[in-house]
Design a protein around this motif. Structure first.
Motif, PDB file in Angstrom:
ATOM      1  N   SER A 141      51.035  21.443  46.849  1.00  0.00           N
ATOM      2  CA  SER A 141      51.578  21.754  48.164  1.00  0.00           C
ATOM      3  C   SER A 141      50.415  21.693  49.143  1.00  0.00           C
ATOM      4  CB  SER A 141      52.183  23.165  48.154  1.00  0.00           C
ATOM      5  OG  SER A 141      52.412  23.595  49.468  1.00  0.00           O
ATOM      6  N   PRO A 142      50.416  20.775  50.119  1.00  0.00           N
ATOM      7  CA  PRO A 142      49.249  20.591  50.975  1.00  0.00           C
ATOM      8  C   PRO A 142      48.901  21.804  51.836  1.00  0.00           C
ATOM      9  CG  PRO A 142      51.088  19.281  51.758  1.00  0.00           C
ATOM     10  CD  PRO A 142      51.499  19.886  50.451  1.00  0.00           C
ATOM     11  N   ALA A 143      49.721  22.836  51.826  1.00  0.00           N
ATOM     12  CA  ALA A 143      49.440  23.996  52.662  1.00  0.00           C
ATOM     13  C   ALA A 143      48.486  24.982  52.009  1.00  0.00           C
ATOM     14  CB  ALA A 143      50.746  24.695  53.022  1.00  0.00           C
ATOM     15  N   ILE A 144      48.121  24.805  50.730  1.00  0.00           N
ATOM     16  CA  ILE A 144      47.268  25.743  50.019  1.00  0.00           C
ATOM     17  C   ILE A 144      45.974  25.048  49.602  1.00  0.00           C
ATOM     18  CG2 ILE A 144      47.075  27.335  48.064  1.00  0.00           C
ATOM     19  CD1 ILE A 144      49.328  27.993  50.119  1.00  0.00           C
ATOM     20  N   VAL A 145      44.830  25.702  49.880  1.00  0.00           N
ATOM     21  CA  VAL A 145      43.523  25.176  49.496  1.00  0.00           C
ATOM     22  C   VAL A 145      42.884  26.150  48.514  1.00  0.00           C
ATOM     23  CG1 VAL A 145      41.223  24.523  50.311  1.00  0.00           C
ATOM     24  CG2 VAL A 145      43.220  24.049  51.737  1.00  0.00           C
ATOM     25  N   TYR A 146      42.470  25.647  47.348  1.00  0.00           N
ATOM     26  CA  TYR A 146      41.774  26.436  46.339  1.00  0.00           C
ATOM     27  C   TYR A 146      40.293  26.091  46.413  1.00  0.00           C
ATOM     28  CZ  TYR A 146      46.398  27.152  44.415  1.00  0.00           C
ATOM     29  OH  TYR A 146      47.718  27.499  44.258  1.00  0.00           O
ATOM     30  N   ALA A 147      39.436  27.118  46.339  1.00  0.00           N
ATOM     31  CA  ALA A 147      38.002  26.857  46.423  1.00  0.00           C
ATOM     32  C   ALA A 147      37.219  27.957  45.723  1.00  0.00           C
ATOM     33  CB  ALA A 147      37.563  26.758  47.880  1.00  0.00           C
ATOM     34  N   ARG A 148      36.036  27.589  45.280  1.00  0.00           N
ATOM     35  CA  ARG A 148      35.066  28.577  44.810  1.00  0.00           C
ATOM     36  C   ARG A 148      34.271  29.005  46.034  1.00  0.00           C
ATOM     37  NH1 ARG A 148      30.256  27.611  40.376  1.00  0.00           N
ATOM     38  NH2 ARG A 148      29.307  29.674  40.639  1.00  0.00           N
ATOM     39  N   GLU A 149      34.191  30.317  46.249  1.00  0.00           N
ATOM     40  CA  GLU A 149      33.460  30.837  47.396  1.00  0.00           C
ATOM     41  C   GLU A 149      32.387  31.808  46.892  1.00  0.00           C
ATOM     42  OE1 GLU A 149      35.697  32.028  50.865  1.00  0.00           O
ATOM     43  OE2 GLU A 149      37.473  30.941  50.154  1.00  0.00           O
ATOM     44  N   ALA A 150      31.234  31.799  47.536  1.00  0.00           N
ATOM     45  CA  ALA A 150      30.140  32.692  47.144  1.00  0.00           C
ATOM     46  C   ALA A 150      30.536  34.148  47.340  1.00  0.00           C
ATOM     47  CB  ALA A 150      28.877  32.372  47.931  1.00  0.00           C
ATOM     48  N   THR A 151      31.271  34.424  48.391  1.00  0.00           N
ATOM     49  CA  THR A 151      31.794  35.759  48.646  1.00  0.00           C
ATOM     50  C   THR A 151      32.959  35.628  49.614  1.00  0.00           C
ATOM     51  OG1 THR A 151      31.234  38.063  49.162  1.00  0.00           O
ATOM     52  CG2 THR A 151      30.286  36.342  50.603  1.00  0.00           C
ATOM     53  N   ILE A 152      33.668  36.709  49.802  1.00  0.00           N
ATOM     54  CA  ILE A 152      34.755  36.747  50.778  1.00  0.00           C
ATOM     55  C   ILE A 152      34.623  38.031  51.585  1.00  0.00           C
ATOM     56  CG2 ILE A 152      36.347  35.260  49.510  1.00  0.00           C
ATOM     57  CD1 ILE A 152      37.725  37.755  48.415  1.00  0.00           C
ATOM     58  N   ASP A 153      35.258  38.071  52.709  1.00  0.00           N
ATOM     59  CA  ASP A 153      35.231  39.255  53.560  1.00  0.00           C
ATOM     60  C   ASP A 153      35.898  40.425  52.833  1.00  0.00           C
ATOM     61  OD1 ASP A 153      34.892  40.392  56.412  1.00  0.00           O
ATOM     62  OD2 ASP A 153      36.987  40.817  55.895  1.00  0.00           O
ATOM     63  N   VAL A 154      35.221  41.575  52.836  1.00  0.00           N
ATOM     64  CA  VAL A 154      35.733  42.736  52.113  1.00  0.00           C
ATOM     65  C   VAL A 154      37.083  43.194  52.659  1.00  0.00           C
ATOM     66  CG1 VAL A 154      34.498  44.517  53.433  1.00  0.00           C
ATOM     67  CG2 VAL A 154      35.073  44.924  51.020  1.00  0.00           C
ATOM     68  N   ALA A 155      37.307  43.086  53.959  1.00  0.00           N
ATOM     69  CA  ALA A 155      38.599  43.485  54.539  1.00  0.00           C
ATOM     70  C   ALA A 155      39.712  42.561  54.062  1.00  0.00           C
ATOM     71  CB  ALA A 155      38.515  43.496  56.063  1.00  0.00           C
ATOM     72  N   ASP A 156      39.426  41.275  53.942  1.00  0.00           N
ATOM     73  CA  ASP A 156      40.431  40.332  53.427  1.00  0.00           C
ATOM     74  C   ASP A 156      40.721  40.610  51.958  1.00  0.00           C
ATOM     75  OD1 ASP A 156      40.623  39.036  55.864  1.00  0.00           O
ATOM     76  OD2 ASP A 156      39.255  37.416  55.292  1.00  0.00           O
ATOM     77  N   PHE A 157      39.671  40.897  51.192  1.00  0.00           N
ATOM     78  CA  PHE A 157      39.832  41.237  49.776  1.00  0.00           C
ATOM     79  C   PHE A 157      40.708  42.481  49.634  1.00  0.00           C
ATOM     80  CE2 PHE A 157      37.625  43.198  45.896  1.00  0.00           C
ATOM     81  CZ  PHE A 157      38.332  42.441  44.975  1.00  0.00           C
ATOM     82  N   ARG A 158      40.403  43.498  50.410  1.00  0.00           N
ATOM     83  CA  ARG A 158      41.180  44.741  50.377  1.00  0.00           C
ATOM     84  C   ARG A 158      42.648  44.471  50.703  1.00  0.00           C
ATOM     85  NH1 ARG A 158      43.572  48.590  53.257  1.00  0.00           N
ATOM     86  NH2 ARG A 158      43.344  50.746  52.592  1.00  0.00           N
ATOM     87  N   ARG A 159      42.889  43.670  51.742  1.00  0.00           N
ATOM     88  CA  ARG A 159      44.260  43.376  52.159  1.00  0.00           C
ATOM     89  C   ARG A 159      45.041  42.697  51.042  1.00  0.00           C
ATOM     90  NH1 ARG A 159      46.162  38.891  53.435  1.00  0.00           N
ATOM     91  NH2 ARG A 159      44.178  37.973  54.056  1.00  0.00           N
ATOM     92  N   VAL A 160      44.438  41.723  50.383  1.00  0.00           N
ATOM     93  CA  VAL A 160      45.137  41.022  49.300  1.00  0.00           C
ATOM     94  C   VAL A 160      45.387  41.976  48.133  1.00  0.00           C
ATOM     95  CG1 VAL A 160      44.986  39.149  47.605  1.00  0.00           C
ATOM     96  CG2 VAL A 160      44.343  38.728  49.986  1.00  0.00           C
ATOM     97  N   LEU A 161      44.409  42.824  47.799  1.00  0.00           N
ATOM     98  CA  LEU A 161      44.616  43.798  46.727  1.00  0.00           C
ATOM     99  C   LEU A 161      45.777  44.727  47.052  1.00  0.00           C
ATOM    100  CD1 LEU A 161      40.969  44.833  45.761  1.00  0.00           C
ATOM    101  CD2 LEU A 161      42.543  43.401  44.438  1.00  0.00           C
ATOM    102  N   VAL A 162      45.769  45.276  48.266  1.00  0.00           N
ATOM    103  CA  VAL A 162      46.828  46.212  48.667  1.00  0.00           C
ATOM    104  C   VAL A 162      48.179  45.509  48.678  1.00  0.00           C
ATOM    105  CG1 VAL A 162      47.714  47.603  50.586  1.00  0.00           C
ATOM    106  CG2 VAL A 162      45.295  47.766  49.931  1.00  0.00           C
ATOM    107  N   ASP A 163      48.233  44.349  49.329  1.00  0.00           N
ATOM    108  CA  ASP A 163      49.501  43.622  49.445  1.00  0.00           C
ATOM    109  C   ASP A 163      50.061  43.209  48.089  1.00  0.00           C
ATOM    110  OD1 ASP A 163      49.235  43.879  52.179  1.00  0.00           O
ATOM    111  OD2 ASP A 163      48.760  41.768  52.541  1.00  0.00           O
ATOM    112  N   SER A 164      49.175  42.844  47.162  1.00  0.00           N
ATOM    113  CA  SER A 164      49.622  42.352  45.862  1.00  0.00           C
ATOM    114  C   SER A 164      50.140  43.460  44.952  1.00  0.00           C
ATOM    115  CB  SER A 164      48.473  41.639  45.144  1.00  0.00           C
ATOM    116  OG  SER A 164      47.506  42.580  44.707  1.00  0.00           O
ATOM    117  N   GLY A 165      49.798  44.698  45.277  1.00  0.00           N
ATOM    118  CA  GLY A 165      50.158  45.819  44.419  1.00  0.00           C
ATOM    119  C   GLY A 165      48.992  46.329  43.588  1.00  0.00           C
ATOM    120  N   LEU A 166      47.919  45.540  43.472  1.00  0.00           N
ATOM    121  CA  LEU A 166      46.752  45.988  42.716  1.00  0.00           C
ATOM    122  C   LEU A 166      45.999  47.111  43.426  1.00  0.00           C
ATOM    123  CD1 LEU A 166      45.173  42.758  41.180  1.00  0.00           C
ATOM    124  CD2 LEU A 166      46.421  44.589  40.020  1.00  0.00           C
TER     125      LEU A 166
END
Length: 144
Positions: free
Chosen positions: A7-32
């Motif tokens: 699906s051209p709308a999704i990009v997968y990548a290896r990243e050295a790090t990610i923003d902690v606020a974005d990480f937190r949001r995905v954890l919370v939203d996902s249920g983890l």
């Protein structure tokens, strides 16, 4: 190098790090977030700082909205422990989790085993993704 999903709308990548606020949001939203220290920002940042393989799924482009993350520890030779596989609810059911597993395995290559401990609710997902259960696993549970 970022990889586009089928699906051209999704990009997968290896990243050295990610923003902690974005990480937190995905954890919370996902249920983890219910079983991760999401209210302890320094600890979340340390979790990111010490991971040596972070694979992301982003919407639209390589700098787009973070919708999924696989956070791992590996020697890149023998084994890799997948500590988090989290996908935002808005992207669940689109194959993002499987895409993150596939990209993680691509990053690791065929000589590295991918190992994880699943929450009970996700066991079926990992079985459908083709992962085998292992009975001979042990752990010392963290105290906090």
């Amino acid at each position: 190098m970022p990889r586009m999903s089928p699906s051209p709308a999704i990009v997968y990548a290896r990243e050295a790090t990610i923003d902690v606020a974005d990480f937190r949001r995905v954890l919370v939203d996902s249920g983890l977030g219910a079983i991760r220290p999401v209210d302890d920002t320094p600890r979340l940042q340390s979790m990111l700082d010490h991971a040596n393989l972070i694979v992301t799924a982003r919407r639209d482009h390589a700098q787009g909205e973070l919708i999924g993350v696989a956070r791992c520890f590996t020697d890149f030779s023998w084994s890799c422990y997948l500590s988090e596989l989290a996908v935002s609810p808005s992207a669940q059911g689109l194959g993002i989790g499987k895409g993150l597993l596939d990209e993680t395995r691509r990053q690791l290559g065929p000589t590295v085993s991918l190992i994880l401990a699943s929450v009970p609710e996700a066991v079926g997902f990992y079985e459908r993704a083709g992962m085998a259960r292992i009975d001979e696993a042990f752990w010392y549970k963290r105290e906090r």
